[in-house]
Each structure stands twice: as structure tokens, then as C-alpha cells.
Design an enzyme around this catalytic site. Structure first.
Site, PDB file in Angstrom:
ATOM      1  N   LYS A  35     -10.761  -8.753  32.394  1.00 38.91           N
ATOM      2  CA  LYS A  35     -11.701  -9.885  32.763  1.00 38.91           C
ATOM      3  C   LYS A  35     -12.830  -9.308  33.683  1.00 38.91           C
ATOM      4  O   LYS A  35     -12.318  -8.866  34.684  1.00 38.91           O
ATOM      5  CB  LYS A  35     -10.943 -11.080  32.977  1.00 38.91           C
ATOM      6  CG  LYS A  35     -12.049 -12.061  33.375  1.00 38.91           C
ATOM      7  CD  LYS A  35     -11.169 -13.354  34.128  1.00 38.91           C
ATOM      8  CE  LYS A  35     -11.941 -13.712  35.446  1.00 38.91           C
ATOM      9  NZ  LYS A  35     -12.682 -14.779  35.592  1.00 38.91           N
ATOM     10  N   LYS A  50     -15.675 -11.055  39.838  1.00 39.89           N
ATOM     11  CA  LYS A  50     -16.259 -10.408  41.184  1.00 39.89           C
ATOM     12  C   LYS A  50     -15.066 -10.005  41.965  1.00 39.89           C
ATOM     13  O   LYS A  50     -15.347  -8.806  42.723  1.00 39.89           O
ATOM     14  CB  LYS A  50     -16.850 -11.731  41.881  1.00 39.89           C
ATOM     15  CG  LYS A  50     -18.346 -12.112  41.640  1.00 39.89           C
ATOM     16  CD  LYS A  50     -18.471 -13.577  42.090  1.00 39.89           C
ATOM     17  CE  LYS A  50     -18.958 -14.435  41.028  1.00 39.89           C
ATOM     18  NZ  LYS A  50     -18.678 -15.944  41.468  1.00 39.89           N
ATOM     19  N   LYS A  61      -3.009 -14.205  42.531  1.00 43.55           N
ATOM     20  CA  LYS A  61      -3.406 -13.786  43.749  1.00 43.55           C
ATOM     21  C   LYS A  61      -1.960 -13.414  44.788  1.00 43.55           C
ATOM     22  O   LYS A  61      -2.089 -12.429  45.446  1.00 43.55           O
ATOM     23  CB  LYS A  61      -3.868 -14.915  44.378  1.00 43.55           C
ATOM     24  CG  LYS A  61      -5.373 -15.356  43.953  1.00 43.55           C
ATOM     25  CD  LYS A  61      -6.450 -15.267  44.821  1.00 43.55           C
ATOM     26  CE  LYS A  61      -7.888 -15.315  44.034  1.00 43.55           C
ATOM     27  NZ  LYS A  61      -8.044 -16.661  43.492  1.00 43.55           N
TER      28      LYS A  61
HETATM   29  P1  ADP Z   1     -15.211 -14.704  39.138  1.00 40.13           P
HETATM   30  O1  ADP Z   1     -14.093 -14.345  38.368  1.00 40.13           O
HETATM   31  O2  ADP Z   1     -16.269 -13.412  39.066  1.00 40.13           O
HETATM   32  O3  ADP Z   1     -15.104 -14.746  40.720  1.00 40.13           O
HETATM   33  P2  ADP Z   1     -15.829 -17.335  39.148  1.00 40.13           P
HETATM   34  O4  ADP Z   1     -14.352 -17.578  39.186  1.00 40.13           O
HETATM   35  O5  ADP Z   1     -16.524 -17.735  40.383  1.00 40.13           O
HETATM   36  O6  ADP Z   1     -15.761 -15.829  38.625  1.00 40.13           O
HETATM   37  O7  ADP Z   1     -16.415 -18.133  37.855  1.00 40.13           O
HETATM   38  C1  ADP Z   1     -17.514 -19.009  37.620  1.00 40.13           C
HETATM   39  C2  ADP Z   1     -17.418 -19.515  36.346  1.00 40.13           C
HETATM   40  O8  ADP Z   1     -17.678 -18.360  35.446  1.00 40.13           O
HETATM   41  C3  ADP Z   1     -16.295 -20.028  35.622  1.00 40.13           C
HETATM   42  O9  ADP Z   1     -16.698 -20.939  34.840  1.00 40.13           O
HETATM   43  C4  ADP Z   1     -15.806 -18.995  34.770  1.00 40.13           C
HETATM   44  O10 ADP Z   1     -14.686 -19.568  33.964  1.00 40.13           O
HETATM   45  C5  ADP Z   1     -16.936 -18.112  34.650  1.00 40.13           C
HETATM   46  N1  ADP Z   1     -16.400 -16.727  34.103  1.00 40.13           N
HETATM   47  C6  ADP Z   1     -16.253 -15.870  35.269  1.00 40.13           C
HETATM   48  N2  ADP Z   1     -15.705 -14.816  34.789  1.00 40.13           N
HETATM   49  C7  ADP Z   1     -15.756 -14.867  33.394  1.00 40.13           C
HETATM   50  C8  ADP Z   1     -15.638 -13.906  32.161  1.00 40.13           C
HETATM   51  N3  ADP Z   1     -15.175 -12.512  32.538  1.00 40.13           N
HETATM   52  N4  ADP Z   1     -15.581 -14.442  31.190  1.00 40.13           N
HETATM   53  C9  ADP Z   1     -16.003 -15.631  30.773  1.00 40.13           C
HETATM   54  N5  ADP Z   1     -16.541 -16.579  31.770  1.00 40.13           N
HETATM   55  C10 ADP Z   1     -16.174 -16.102  33.178  1.00 40.13           C
END
Ligand code: ADP
Ligand code: TRP
Length: 326
Positions: free
Chosen positions: A194, A197, A110
Site C-alpha cells: 500500500k 507516507k 504499528k
Molecule cells: P498515509 O498512509 O500515507 O499516512 P493517511 O493515513 O494520512 O495516509 O491517509 C489519508 C487518506 O488517504 C485516508 O483516507 C486513506 O484511506 C487514504 N489513503 C492513504 N493511502 C492510500 C492508498 N495507498 N490507497 C488508497 N487510499 C489511501
């Protein structure tokens, strides 16, 4: 055995969330006492709009229930209904070395983005986030935390904090273990990074049909002709995603055809869309039913909050006694 995970209401849920965290969590419901919450305090580090937060919170509830979360088998609630998380977070933060947080990749990413000219400043919440996450986990005497690989470091922070607290104030917390599904550890997004969101590269679980088809058909591939053999077929983004949503033998067949030459990228992407759409069809129907019955959804969350809070209060009281705050 107690299992706990949280998911932020910071945008529509996507394939990364589903295969990385939700599906493992749904499977684990049958293996122990499952505690799953919507991490709305966490979402404040990145999202300010109250209406959007409410919307996303409801979306997470609908998505998770539609995908198979069973309120009879697990406790499902909104984090802000258990404010004990923030109180414990303060207690833990006093034991957390700055350096431990400064080394966290998600925080460093970030800051780096900001250096690239991203709008907004890095707030203290982003820095302190792993401490709140530790509180989320430790409050419930959690043994297992199913998460995607990107959260592994945060789990290490939680373990460090728990051990430090136990060392300083006497045995108080269970030291948790992450449960990371290595096969789908990081689901790639439309741009190959990766899926997240915050990167705008997601395939949503319940996106609108036309828009999602357009997104998938718009995945950028290289300029090799369909006839050319592609020895690196396993690295192809559409193949990697197809492996998640299509039966194994179907995905292998596409991979072999791509490797041999003769399969065009357009046909491959079309297959990916069709399999994605079919894979989520039953959940899509359940989601529509749930969306028409919001009283039920709210009741599930409220009952979950009552059950979660009873445990959170007990653990917090124990921690307060341990450090002389009683
Ligand atoms: P984002 O990165 O979209 O904001 P979050 O941080 O809210 O997602 O993640 C929520 C859950 O989903 C966490 O346990 C995270 O490890 C998993 N997660 C998010 N993106 C991925 C991804 N691309 N591959 C595998 N797991 C993911
Ligand atoms: N930090 C996690 C994420 O961004 C969400 C989360 C918050 C969480 N608290 C948690 C996950 C506790 C597991 C356990 O994905």
C-alpha cells in the site's frame, strides 16, 4: 447530507491519498455540505517535529486547494482550531471497549513494526487514535465519510461508539457511513505494498520533476525480456498506476502491448511518468499561485475554523447534556 473527511499532515501527499480520499472528497463537495479538515492532532502520534508539522499542514492545505477543493462549497480547517474534538474524544473513550481498539489493524501493524526493531515506542495516542477519529466524525453529525479502504475498520469503530453512546445516553449522534471507492481502494506504492507516507514508497502529488522521474524509473520489475508475452500484465505495478493517471484507452493499450510482448519495462515506466506529470500539471500551476498567496490560504483556514467550531460546540453541548456534564 453532510460529508466529512480528515487528512493527516504527516508527510507530502501522494497518489494513494489523492485517488483514495482527496478526489472522492472533491467530487462530493457538490453533493452536500462538505467538511474537510487537516488532522494535525492525529499527526502527533507519528511526528514530533513542530516545524515539520507546520510545513506539512501548509502543504496539505496547498495540495488540497490546488487539487480542486473549493472553499465556497466546503468548510476547510485545521483540527487544532476546533479543540472540541479532544473533549468529545475523552467522553467517547470511556465507552470504548479496549478489545475494539486492540483489534484495529493499523494499531496492530504499528506494534508488529516495533517488534521488527522499528525505533520509538507505541504510544497511547496510536492506540486511542480511532476514538479521536470517532469524535472528529460525530461532532459534525456526519452522514458520509469518504476514505480509502485502510480506514474502513476505523469507521466501524466510529459506528460502534456512536451506537453505544446513543444506547447508553439516549439518541445523540448520527451514525455515519463510509464511502469507499472500490476501484481505487488501495493504491499500490513503488514497492507494491500500500502506498503510504510511513512506508517511504510514495509518488508525491507535487514532487520535484527530476526526483520523481528517477523514482518511477527505479520501480523494480521482473527479469523477463521485453519480447516475452506477459499474461499477468494487469498485475504490473506501472500498469496499475497508469490506469489512474492516463486516459482509459491509453492505459488499456499499454496493458495489451505488455501482455502480447514487445513492450519494454523502461518504455512503460517512461509513459507512466509522462502521464503522471501531465495529469497534475493544472493543479501544479494552481499550487504555485496559492503558494505565492499564503494570506488567502490562511484566510480560508481561519474562516473554515469559525464555521466548523460553531457546529462542533453545539454538538458537544448536546452530548454533555446527554451524559450529565452540563
Ligand atoms: P498515509 O498512509 O500515507 O499516512 P493517511 O493515513 O494520512 O495516509 O491517509 C489519508 C487518506 O488517504 C485516508 O483516507 C486513506 O484511506 C487514504 N489513503 C492513504 N493511502 C492510500 C492508498 N495507498 N490507497 C488508497 N487510499 C489511501
Ligand atoms: N485516520 C485518517 C487517516 O489516517 C485521517 C482522519 C482523521 C480521518 N480523522 C478523520 C478521516 C475523520 C476521516 C474522518 O487517514
Amino acid at each position: 447530507m453532510r460529508i466529512l473527511t480528515g487528512i493527516q499532515p504527516s508527510g507530502a501527499l501522494h497518489l494513494g491519498n489523492y485517488f483514495g480520499a482527496m478526489l472522492p472528497a472533491i467530487r462530493l463537495q457538490n453533493e452536500g455540505e462538505a467538511f474537510y479538515f487537516i488532522a494535525n492532532y492525529h499527526s502527533m502520534t507519528s511526528l514530533t517535529d513542530p516545524r515539520l508539522r507546520r510545513q506539512y499542514t501548509l502543504d496539505v492545505a496547498l495540495d488540497f486547494l490546488a487539487c480542486g477543493l473549493d472553499p465556497k462549497r466546503c468548510v476547510f480547517w485545521k483540527q487544532s482550531d476546533t479543540p472540541e474534538h479532544t473533549e468529545l474524544a475523552w467522553m467517547l473513550t470511556t465507552l470504548t471497549p479496549m478489545g475494539l481498539l486492540e483489534r484495529c489493524h493499523s494499531y496492530k501493524d504499528k506494534v508488529a513494526k516495533l517488534a521488527d526493531g522499528d525505533a520509538g515506542a507505541v504510544n497511547h495516542g496510536i492506540f486511542a487514535y480511532p476514538v479521536l477519529m470517532a469524535a472528529d466524525i460525530l461532532l459534525y453529525d456526519t452522514n458520509i465519510v469518504p476514505v480509502g479502504k485502510d480506514q474502513k475498520q476505523h469507521l466501524e469503530v466510529t459506528r460502534d461508539i456512536a451506537m453505544k453512546f446513543n444506547h447508553v445516553f439516549g439518541d445523540t449522534f448520527v451514525v455515519p457511513e463510509p464511502r469507499i471507492q472500490e476501484s481505487v481502494a488501495i493504491v499500490p506504492g513503488l514497492d507494491g505494498q500500500k502506498m503510504s507516507k510511513s512506508y517511504g514508497n510514495t509518488i508525491e502529488l507535487f514532487g520535484e520533476e527530476k526526483a520523481t522521474r528517477k523514482k518511477i524509473m527505479g520501480i523494480v520489475m521482473d527479469s523477463r525480456t521485453p519480447a516475452e508475452p506477459k499474461p499477468d500484465a494487469d498485475k504490473n505495478l506501472a500498469i496499475q498506476l497508469l490506469k489512474l493517471v492516463a486516459p482509459a484507452e491509453v492505459a488499456t493499450d499499454y496493458e495489451n502491448r505488455l501482455r502480447a510482448g514487445g513492450l519494454g519495462y523502461g518504455d512503460l515506466k517512461k509513459a507512466l511518468f509522462e502521464h503522471y506529470w501531465t495529469y497534475f500539471a493544472p493543479a501544479r500551476a494552481r499550487r504555485a499561485e496559492l503558494a505565492a498567496n499564503l494570506d488567502y490560504v490562511n484566510q480560508v483556514l481561519n474562516e473554515g475554523a469559525v464555521r466548523a467550531r460553531a457546529i462542533a460546540q453545539k454538538t458537544l453541548a448536546r452530548a454533555k447534556v446527554a451524559c450529565g456534564l452540563d
